[in-house]
Design a protein around this motif. Structure first.
Motif, mmCIF file in Angstrom:
data_model
loop_
_atom_site.group_PDB
_atom_site.id
_atom_site.type_symbol
_atom_site.label_atom_id
_atom_site.label_comp_id
_atom_site.label_asym_id
_atom_site.label_seq_id
_atom_site.Cartn_x
_atom_site.Cartn_y
_atom_site.Cartn_z
ATOM 1 N N VAL A 216 0.959 -1.303 -0.008
ATOM 2 C CA VAL A 216 0.012 -0.135 0.094
ATOM 3 C C VAL A 216 0.949 1.285 0.073
ATOM 4 C CG1 VAL A 216 -1.770 1.096 1.190
ATOM 5 C CG2 VAL A 216 -1.494 -1.328 1.305
ATOM 6 N N ARG A 217 0.738 2.239 -1.080
ATOM 7 C CA ARG A 217 1.548 3.357 -1.055
ATOM 8 C C ARG A 217 1.069 4.721 -0.477
ATOM 9 N NH1 ARG A 217 4.447 0.001 -1.241
ATOM 10 N NH2 ARG A 217 5.152 -1.231 -2.982
ATOM 11 N N LYS A 218 1.779 5.378 0.080
ATOM 12 C CA LYS A 218 1.447 6.574 0.575
ATOM 13 C C LYS A 218 1.488 7.572 -0.125
ATOM 14 C CE LYS A 218 3.793 9.635 4.527
ATOM 15 N NZ LYS A 218 4.906 9.824 5.106
ATOM 16 N N LYS A 219 0.132 8.673 0.121
ATOM 17 C CA LYS A 219 0.000 9.632 -0.701
ATOM 18 C C LYS A 219 0.102 10.826 0.361
ATOM 19 C CE LYS A 219 -3.390 9.748 -3.785
ATOM 20 N NZ LYS A 219 -4.516 9.546 -4.263
ATOM 21 N N ARG A 220 0.569 11.963 -0.215
ATOM 22 C CA ARG A 220 0.881 13.151 0.909
ATOM 23 C C ARG A 220 -0.327 14.009 0.352
ATOM 24 N NH1 ARG A 220 1.147 15.478 5.012
ATOM 25 N NH2 ARG A 220 2.953 16.574 5.922
ATOM 26 N N LEU A 221 -0.857 14.588 1.400
ATOM 27 C CA LEU A 221 -2.188 15.567 0.947
ATOM 28 C C LEU A 221 -1.856 16.750 1.627
ATOM 29 C CD1 LEU A 221 -4.790 16.154 -0.588
ATOM 30 C CD2 LEU A 221 -6.130 15.174 1.198
ATOM 31 N N LYS A 222 -1.510 17.815 0.651
ATOM 32 C CA LYS A 222 -1.524 19.110 1.343
ATOM 33 C C LYS A 222 -2.532 20.072 0.548
ATOM 34 C CE LYS A 222 2.631 19.746 3.765
ATOM 35 N NZ LYS A 222 2.905 20.475 4.912
ATOM 36 N N LEU A 223 -2.830 21.273 1.015
ATOM 37 C CA LEU A 223 -3.598 22.180 0.399
ATOM 38 C C LEU A 223 -5.069 21.968 0.379
ATOM 39 C CD1 LEU A 223 -1.311 23.582 -2.689
ATOM 40 C CD2 LEU A 223 -1.608 24.652 -0.211
ATOM 41 N N ALA A 224 -5.374 20.555 0.864
ATOM 42 C CA ALA A 224 -6.764 20.296 0.858
ATOM 43 C C ALA A 224 -6.786 19.345 2.422
ATOM 44 C CB ALA A 224 -7.011 19.167 -0.274
ATOM 45 N N ALA A 225 -8.170 18.728 2.657
ATOM 46 C CA ALA A 225 -8.311 18.276 3.831
ATOM 47 C C ALA A 225 -7.687 19.037 4.688
ATOM 48 C CB ALA A 225 -8.032 16.980 3.714
ATOM 49 N N VAL A 226 -7.817 20.228 5.045
ATOM 50 C CA VAL A 226 -7.212 21.010 5.901
ATOM 51 C C VAL A 226 -7.762 20.729 7.475
ATOM 52 C CG1 VAL A 226 -7.046 23.449 6.874
ATOM 53 C CG2 VAL A 226 -6.726 22.950 4.278
ATOM 54 N N CYS A 227 -7.097 20.967 8.360
ATOM 55 C CA CYS A 227 -7.477 20.585 9.676
ATOM 56 C C CYS A 227 -6.354 21.558 10.827
ATOM 57 C CB CYS A 227 -7.474 19.367 10.201
ATOM 58 S SG CYS A 227 -6.100 18.502 10.479
ATOM 59 N N PHE A 228 -7.099 21.737 12.012
ATOM 60 C CA PHE A 228 -6.367 22.692 12.973
ATOM 61 C C PHE A 228 -6.231 21.950 14.338
ATOM 62 C CE2 PHE A 228 -8.759 24.974 9.764
ATOM 63 C CZ PHE A 228 -7.768 25.931 9.431
ATOM 64 N N HIS A 229 -4.893 21.808 14.719
ATOM 65 C CA HIS A 229 -4.467 21.084 15.785
ATOM 66 C C HIS A 229 -4.599 22.036 17.089
ATOM 67 C CE1 HIS A 229 -1.584 19.120 18.653
ATOM 68 N NE2 HIS A 229 -2.092 18.281 18.240
ATOM 69 N N LEU A 230 -5.335 21.691 18.275
ATOM 70 C CA LEU A 230 -5.612 22.594 19.165
ATOM 71 C C LEU A 230 -4.278 22.380 20.248
ATOM 72 C CD1 LEU A 230 -9.332 21.787 20.282
ATOM 73 C CD2 LEU A 230 -8.296 23.936 18.804
ATOM 74 N N TYR A 231 -3.963 23.539 20.647
ATOM 75 C CA TYR A 231 -2.831 23.432 21.578
ATOM 76 C C TYR A 231 -3.207 22.763 22.868
ATOM 77 C CZ TYR A 231 0.467 25.084 25.098
ATOM 78 O OH TYR A 231 1.533 25.100 26.191
ATOM 79 N N HIS A 232 -2.063 21.896 23.281
ATOM 80 C CA HIS A 232 -2.150 21.167 24.667
ATOM 81 C C HIS A 232 -0.784 20.929 25.043
ATOM 82 C CE1 HIS A 232 -1.239 17.235 22.516
ATOM 83 N NE2 HIS A 232 -2.188 17.671 21.656
ATOM 84 N N GLU A 233 -0.624 20.514 26.429
ATOM 85 C CA GLU A 233 0.818 19.999 26.617
ATOM 86 C C GLU A 233 1.166 18.739 26.158
ATOM 87 O OE1 GLU A 233 2.784 21.899 28.630
ATOM 88 O OE2 GLU A 233 1.079 23.394 28.996
ATOM 89 N N TYR A 234 2.327 18.520 25.848
ATOM 90 C CA TYR A 234 2.778 17.216 25.415
ATOM 91 C C TYR A 234 2.576 16.225 26.213
ATOM 92 C CZ TYR A 234 5.173 20.114 21.821
ATOM 93 O OH TYR A 234 5.326 20.899 20.625
ATOM 94 N N HIS A 235 2.477 15.047 25.500
ATOM 95 C CA HIS A 235 2.341 13.635 26.421
ATOM 96 C C HIS A 235 3.390 13.305 26.832
ATOM 97 C CE1 HIS A 235 -1.736 12.941 24.414
ATOM 98 N NE2 HIS A 235 -1.116 12.886 23.437
ATOM 99 N N ASN A 236 3.417 12.414 28.090
ATOM 100 C CA ASN A 236 4.545 12.044 28.694
ATOM 101 C C ASN A 236 5.387 10.951 27.450
ATOM 102 O OD1 ASN A 236 6.068 9.855 29.857
ATOM 103 N ND2 ASN A 236 5.018 10.158 31.772
ATOM 104 N N LYS A 237 6.694 11.286 27.315
ATOM 105 C CA LYS A 237 7.199 10.788 26.474
ATOM 106 C C LYS A 237 8.286 9.585 26.990
ATOM 107 C CE LYS A 237 7.157 14.692 23.117
ATOM 108 N NZ LYS A 237 7.832 15.442 22.249
ATOM 109 N N SER A 238 8.002 8.983 28.073
ATOM 110 C CA SER A 238 8.849 8.027 28.645
ATOM 111 C C SER A 238 9.016 6.726 27.822
ATOM 112 C CB SER A 238 8.447 7.741 30.251
ATOM 113 O OG SER A 238 7.167 7.285 30.060
ATOM 114 N N GLN A 239 8.442 6.421 27.203
ATOM 115 C CA GLN A 239 8.110 5.351 26.207
ATOM 116 C C GLN A 239 8.762 5.442 24.858
ATOM 117 O OE1 GLN A 239 7.691 2.225 27.462
ATOM 118 N NE2 GLN A 239 7.668 3.396 29.434
#
Length: 265
Positions: A216-239
């Motif tokens: 299965v091949r990867k397709k990169r989609l820019k300039l469409a399917a726009v979305c906005f990521h809300l700010y939050h503190e980063y997850h615990n990265k111990s793993q």
């Protein structure tokens, strides 16, 4: 509305942020094209999240399926598998529980769907102050010129020019499940997400690697399917280190089918 001959599910991963989940639902109500079902992958949220889900279950005329398990730390891969176990859709569009969708988000993904491919979309980052305003006002009208938007290029919707942005179809690096789409049959063929990933990091890249190993091949989609990521503190990265090693093992061994995944939940 885009004509299609396949069914579409919207998969939302969430954990204890009902205010953000509510604005996701509000952005869903503004879509030019709705999914055939909504799948909530709930990694152990408290009852207030269930109340939000039930509220919009009564508003939306769409099957809304809620997969939940006990909160025993970050087990996102497992709950995503459980949510997709409830799905009947041919095509899955996956977002995180901190993503506000542009009104044409689902329409754009449907247009981009292609057999033998999965799609990696982009996200524009929302600053802390703007995120607070969104959650308080419940306003989902965001765009390229909105104050407090970072990585602003990703907020630009010009789908006629999407073809300009290319990606290596054989690279799983930097895969982010906050804006991802794939065929459910491809998901099942590789046994879905790997349940052995605990804690934040690399579970989406490892999943993408096995899709690519399966052809299965990867397709990169820019300039469409726009979305906005809300700010939050980063997850615990111990793993992170442990998860990166597991991802590297998948790459080196060209693994396709994980032994503990979708079929095991």
């Amino acid at each position: 509305m885009v004509k299609r001959n396949f069914s579409v599910g919207l998969l939302i991963a969430t954990y204890n942020w009902p205010a953000a989940l509510e604005v996701i639902f509000l952005s869903l109500l503004q879509q030019t094209q709705l999914p055939d079902e909504i799948l909530i992958a709930d990694d152990g949220s408290a009852e207030d999240t269930t109340r939000v889900i039930n509220k919009y279950r009564s508003i939306l005329n769409i099957p809304l399926k809620h997969a939940w398990h006990e909160d025993r730390g970050f087990r996102k891969g497992i709950i995503l598998n459980k949510a997709i176990k409830q799905s009947t859709s041919d095509y899955i569009i996956e977002i995180d529980g901190d993503i506000i969708m542009h009104p044409r988000f689902i329409e754009d993904h449907i247009k981009e769907a292609e057999k033998g491919h999965f799609v990696q979309g982009a996200r524009a980052m929302v600053g802390e102050a703007t995120t607070r305003h969104i959650l308080q006002s419940k306003s989902t009208r965001l765009g390229f010129l909105t104050k407090g938007i970072k990585s602003r290029f990703n907020a630009l919707r010009l789908p006629a020019l999407s073809f300009i942005v290319k990606a290596n179809p054989y690279s799983s690096d930097n895969t982010k499940a906050c804006n991802l789409a794939f065929w459910r049959k491809d998901f099942i063929a590789i046994n879905g997400y790997n349940n052995l990933f605990f804690g934040w990091g690399s579970e989406d890249c490892e999943f993408a690697a096995r899709l690519i190993h399966a052809g299965v091949r990867k397709k990169r989609l820019k300039l469409a399917a726009v979305c906005f990521h809300l700010y939050h503190e980063y997850h615990n990265k111990s793993q992170v280190t442990v998860n990166e090693l597991r991802y590297t093992e998948t790459l080196n061994s060209k693994l396709v089918f994980c032994m503990n995944g979708y079929a095991e939940v």
